[in-house]
Motif scaffolding. Structure first.
Motif, PDB file in Angstrom:
ATOM      1  N   VAL A 401       0.823  -1.257  -0.082  1.00  0.00           N
ATOM      2  CA  VAL A 401      -0.005   0.208   0.031  1.00  0.00           C
ATOM      3  C   VAL A 401       0.916   1.163   0.152  1.00  0.00           C
ATOM      4  O   VAL A 401       1.749   1.476   0.757  1.00  0.00           O
ATOM      5  CB  VAL A 401      -0.769   0.229   1.386  1.00  0.00           C
ATOM      6  N   VAL A 402       0.678   2.073  -0.910  1.00  0.00           N
ATOM      7  CA  VAL A 402       1.252   3.551  -0.963  1.00  0.00           C
ATOM      8  C   VAL A 402       0.596   4.595  -0.302  1.00  0.00           C
ATOM      9  O   VAL A 402       0.917   5.211   0.240  1.00  0.00           O
ATOM     10  CB  VAL A 402       1.607   3.871  -2.491  1.00  0.00           C
ATOM     11  N   ASP A 403      -0.881   4.607  -0.615  1.00  0.00           N
ATOM     12  CA  ASP A 403      -1.587   5.488  -0.333  1.00  0.00           C
ATOM     13  C   ASP A 403      -2.941   5.178  -0.077  1.00  0.00           C
ATOM     14  O   ASP A 403      -3.438   4.354  -1.070  1.00  0.00           O
ATOM     15  CB  ASP A 403      -1.738   6.983  -0.941  1.00  0.00           C
ATOM     16  N   LEU A 404      -3.812   5.358   0.694  1.00  0.00           N
ATOM     17  CA  LEU A 404      -5.332   4.959   0.977  1.00  0.00           C
ATOM     18  C   LEU A 404      -6.202   6.104   1.049  1.00  0.00           C
ATOM     19  O   LEU A 404      -5.710   7.115   2.061  1.00  0.00           O
ATOM     20  CB  LEU A 404      -5.359   3.852   1.461  1.00  0.00           C
ATOM     21  N   SER A 405      -7.704   6.182   0.794  1.00  0.00           N
ATOM     22  CA  SER A 405      -8.475   7.098   1.073  1.00  0.00           C
ATOM     23  C   SER A 405     -10.001   6.666   1.008  1.00  0.00           C
ATOM     24  O   SER A 405     -10.308   5.953   0.025  1.00  0.00           O
ATOM     25  CB  SER A 405      -8.176   8.355   0.052  1.00  0.00           C
ATOM     26  N   TRP A 406     -10.729   6.898   1.941  1.00  0.00           N
ATOM     27  CA  TRP A 406     -12.145   6.906   2.019  1.00  0.00           C
ATOM     28  C   TRP A 406     -12.948   7.806   1.034  1.00  0.00           C
ATOM     29  O   TRP A 406     -12.447   8.930   0.991  1.00  0.00           O
ATOM     30  CB  TRP A 406     -12.758   6.867   3.255  1.00  0.00           C
ATOM     31  N   ASP A 407     -13.883   7.237   0.353  1.00  0.00           N
ATOM     32  CA  ASP A 407     -14.672   7.962  -0.727  1.00  0.00           C
ATOM     33  C   ASP A 407     -15.574   9.053   0.396  1.00  0.00           C
ATOM     34  O   ASP A 407     -16.210   8.555   1.286  1.00  0.00           O
ATOM     35  CB  ASP A 407     -15.583   7.392  -1.432  1.00  0.00           C
TER      36      ASP A 407
END
Length: 781
Positions: A401-407
């Motif tokens: 994982v490099v980056d993650l974000s919730w909608d």
């Protein structure tokens, strides 16, 4: 008083510095030699807006050598102490010919003089002799000594001041200080002292205030005993004949102040006579706004280069001193342990610096785990407590994982960027993960190299932007799973991206030392470009002050963490203001609350959370109280404003990620009347969890904005509508404490206190009121 300095240049020439002028004079050509003694000139100043006198009202010629000091008498009018090189002179200004007295000469140069408060004694000090008060410098260590006027053989006490300049730090060198009279203080704001600081280019008022509840609403008598007035008690002649009258004291209560007479009508100069409309030009010194000053919490400074006229009110002076922050004393606190998620294991501590470390929404938390296959733990906020020791159901992302974000508009949709240049969109089922997810909903492909970061659009649903090592920024439509825009212009790694509040513009900060703004719907090239942070260790950006400014957290050339503020309309001009934070290797991640203009910053691995209130004008930054965690945290992410408990005056709630826990942290504003809704703190907030328009509508050129709602509970009354309470005196006046009591009064008070503690012997005992059983119910032997 005009100071003079002389320096001989050989036997015939003298270099003279007088005021702000410099001249060289040949002695042999001068008709008269330069007298070493100087004159004392007294001027009577009129209304500052009228023409000032061109000649002094009185000139005194002591004729006793060079003068060093002048000091007016505290109780008598027209009485002046003048200090020459080695002896003080007492002068009656109504008798210009000779002084009243020439005191005994000191053994060395006279350094200071001070009248006793009642005017009966004059203290003086020189290099070899001290009368009452003396400042000495030994081994560059300054100290202050206290002397008893009845016994001058040795000092009573002393205190070392060290080599520092004291506790009130100023940004410029001090050339002199003067204290403002008590009658000029803003007593309703609990101002107990105001000092005027003279610098090379301006006069700065420094205000000292006592923090009190109801400040600005009631007069605190314990802080303001009656003070010495401005009417002289006697003339100089009466004092010389033995008079010892004292100046009458006056109250500082606003209701007891004499009414000011209306000022005379201003006489405007006639332009036909060649008179200018201003006799004294006012100039503001040029000051760099790159590093605005940070005043200590106990003081406040004035940044302009001139003082208002004495006729202006204290409120006008306060407005010139700049805005004050209602969030200065904000308090951060970790919530109760019952709300924590504990026993977190296998946390991934190697996520890139462009990633926040984890992400949250109203319902759940997503945390990257250090497990093969790029797994992500999903934890429900509604199910706090200790995680089981058994294996957890996770999202198996297949790659790191490099980056993650919730909608922001779908609490079940999670976008994850991997190091294989792909973005995977996952759909978390209702109620959380019950089994491991292995198949994403959508896979976005287009980047040719590893991705840096991803950001959802704040208004349009299904729009995602990403940046990559291929030096491009791409815009994706999640509904179609396709790339819709490709932005170019970066020459190096993209540190951070930020959408403007209206969703029209995208800002980026890059390792190539540039800050850029894009209008993705109109051009693939940046519409604005300007110089960014000098340091190349990392940076973040966020829009502040209704989208008119861009705040960038980065590093300077010395690796010091700095906040830079840019005007969104003129990036090319560079930062309009900046403030240094500290020295640390981690990049500060900013969170901005548009309702309060408060920005909260921290970094992965830090223990301190920095808080500032932002202003669209000078001073731009006002530092507030910070929050410190007991151990280094791995990230801090914030929840929507609706998660704040307004009854406890919470303005932000975040989740703090540590090595083994997820802990909620509340940031509260201390308020007294918590039973009322603090409507000055809680403005209507945006419904940021609902989209304002669709992705296709935004791409076609439409714009929108979130609707707003009030956070006020139905059963709470706004504090602005609260009934006004009559002020209640909470402290006894100083006269009660200072009153001398007789021995009999002290004995009576002591006896009364003892009796009150013992109680009245005639009062019934508490157990007598208890209910028991009847006598006949007891069992007899």
């Amino acid at each position: 008083r005009m100071e003079k300095r002389f320096c001989w240049l050989g036997a015939d020439w003298i270099f003279e510095l007088i005021g702000i002028g410099i001249r060289i004079v040949k002695i042999k050509t001068m008709p008269n030699p330069i007298p070493l003694c100087v004159q004392v000139k007294l001027w009577r100043l009129c209304d500052p807006e009228l023409q000032q006198p061109s000649a002094p009202e009185l000139t005194l010629r002591p004729g006793q050598g060079r003068l060093e000091l002048v000091l007016f008498h505290p109780t008598s009018s027209g009485l002046l102490a003048v200090g020459n090189t080695k002896s003080p002179l007492i002068w009656d200004t109504s008798r210009q010919d000779t002084p009243l007295a020439v005191l005994e000469q000191h053994g060395d140069q006279l350094q200071s003089m001070c009248w006793k408060q009642d005017g009966s004694l004059l203290a003086s000090s020189c290099k070899v002799m001290t009368t009452l008060l003396k400042f000495v410098c030994v081994m560059r260590s300054r100290e202050v000594r206290l002397w008893d006027s009845r016994m001058l053989s040795s000092s009573v006490s002393s205190a070392s001041l060290g080599t520092s300049s004291g506790h009130c730090l100023t940004d410029t060198a001090t050339r002199g200080v003067a204290m403002v009279p008590k009658v000029a203080l803003d007593v309703m704001s609990c101002e107990v002292m105001r000092v005027l600081q003279l610098t090379d280019s301006c006069i700065v008022p420094i205000s000292y205030q006592v923090p009190r509840k109801h400040s600005g609403q009631e007069f605190h008598e314990d802080l303001y005993p009656d003070t010495v007035g401005t009417t002289p008690a006697m003339s100089a002649e009466e004092w010389w004949k033995g008079g010892n009258k004292q100046v009458k004291k006056v109250s500082l209560h606003p209701d007891k102040q004499p009414k000011q007479k209306a000022p005379p009508a201003k006489q405007m100069p006639d332009p036909a006579r060649g008179c200018s409309t201003s006799s004294i030009p006012l100039s503001t010194p040029s000051s760099s706004s790159a590093v605005p000053s940070r005043s200590p919490s106990s003081t406040s400074g004035l940044s302009s280069g001139f003082l208002p006229s004495p006729s202006q009110s204290a409120k006008a002076i306060q407005s010139m001193m700049g805005p004050t922050s209602k969030f200065r004393h904000i308090q951060g606190a970790v919530m109760h342990r019952d709300t924590h998620i504990t026993n977190l294991r296998g946390l991934n501590l190697t996520t890139p610096g462009e990633c926040d470390g984890f992400c949250v929404n109203r319902q759940r938390v997503a945390v990257p785990l250090a497990i093969s296959g790029g797994q992500i733990g999903i934890f429900e906020r509604s199910q706090p407590g200790r995680l089981p020791e058994t294996a957890l159901s996770t999202i198996q992302n297949s790659v790191n994982v490099v980056d993650l974000s919730w909608d922001p508009f779908d609490t079940h949709r999670l976008a994850v960027a991997g190091d294989d240049a792909k973005i995977r969109v996952w759909q978390v089922p209702e109620g959380g993960l019950k089994e491991t997810l292995t198949e994403p909903e959508v896979i976005l492909q287009g980047h040719t190299e590893k991705i840096y970061s991803i950001k959802f659009h704040p208004l349009a649903s299904g729009l995602l932007v990403s940046s990559s090592y291929d030096l491009t920024v791409r815009l994706w439509n999640l509904e179609s799973g396709e790339q819709v825009k490709l932005l170019t212009g970066h020459q190096d790694q993209v540190f951070g991206m930020a959408w403007s509040p209206d969703g029209k513009l995208l800002a980026t900060v890059c390792k190539d030392g540039k800050v850029r703004i894009y209008d993705p719907r109109k051009s693939t090239a940046p519409v604005q470009e300007g110089p960014g942070p000098e340091g190349q260790r990392g940076a973040r950006a966020v829009w502040v002050c209704e989208g008119k400014y861009l705040l960038v957290s980065g590093f300077d050339s010395r690796s010091e963490r700095v906040l830079y503020l840019y005007s969104a309309d003129s990036l090319s001009s560079g930062a309009i203001a900046s403030t240094s934070i500290d020295i640390s290797p981690s990049t500060l991640i900013p969170f901005y609350d548009p309702d309060t203009s408060v920005v909260i910053l921290t970094a992965k691995g830090d223990t301190r959370v920095h808080i500032y209130e932002m202003f669209p004008q000078d001073p731009y930054f006002i530092e507030c109280s910070s929050f410190n965690s007991p151990e280094p945290h791995k990230g801090l992410a914030f929840l929507p404003k609706t998660e704040c408990n307004v009854r406890d005056v919470e303005i932000a709630v975040g989740l703090l990620l540590t090595k083994t826990t997820i802990e909620p942290v509340a940031f509260r504003v201390p308020r007294v009347k918590k039973e009322f809704f603090q409507d000055d703190v809680y403005t209507d907030t945006a419904v940021c969890w609902e989209p304002a328009l669709t992705a296709s509508a935004w791409l076609s050129g439409s714009n929108g904005q979130h609707k707003k709602i009030s956070l006020k509970p139905k059963d709470m009354t706004p504090v602005s509508e609260a009934p006004k309470e009559a002020p209640v005196r909470k402290y006894l006046p100083s006269s009660v404490y200072l009153e001398e009591k007789t021995d009999e009064q002290k004995k009576e008070e002591l006896l009364s206190a003892m009796v009150a503690k013992l109680g009245n012997m005639d009062d019934p005992l508490p157990q007598e009121s208890f209910e028991g059983v009847d006598e006949d119910e007891w069992v007899s032997e």
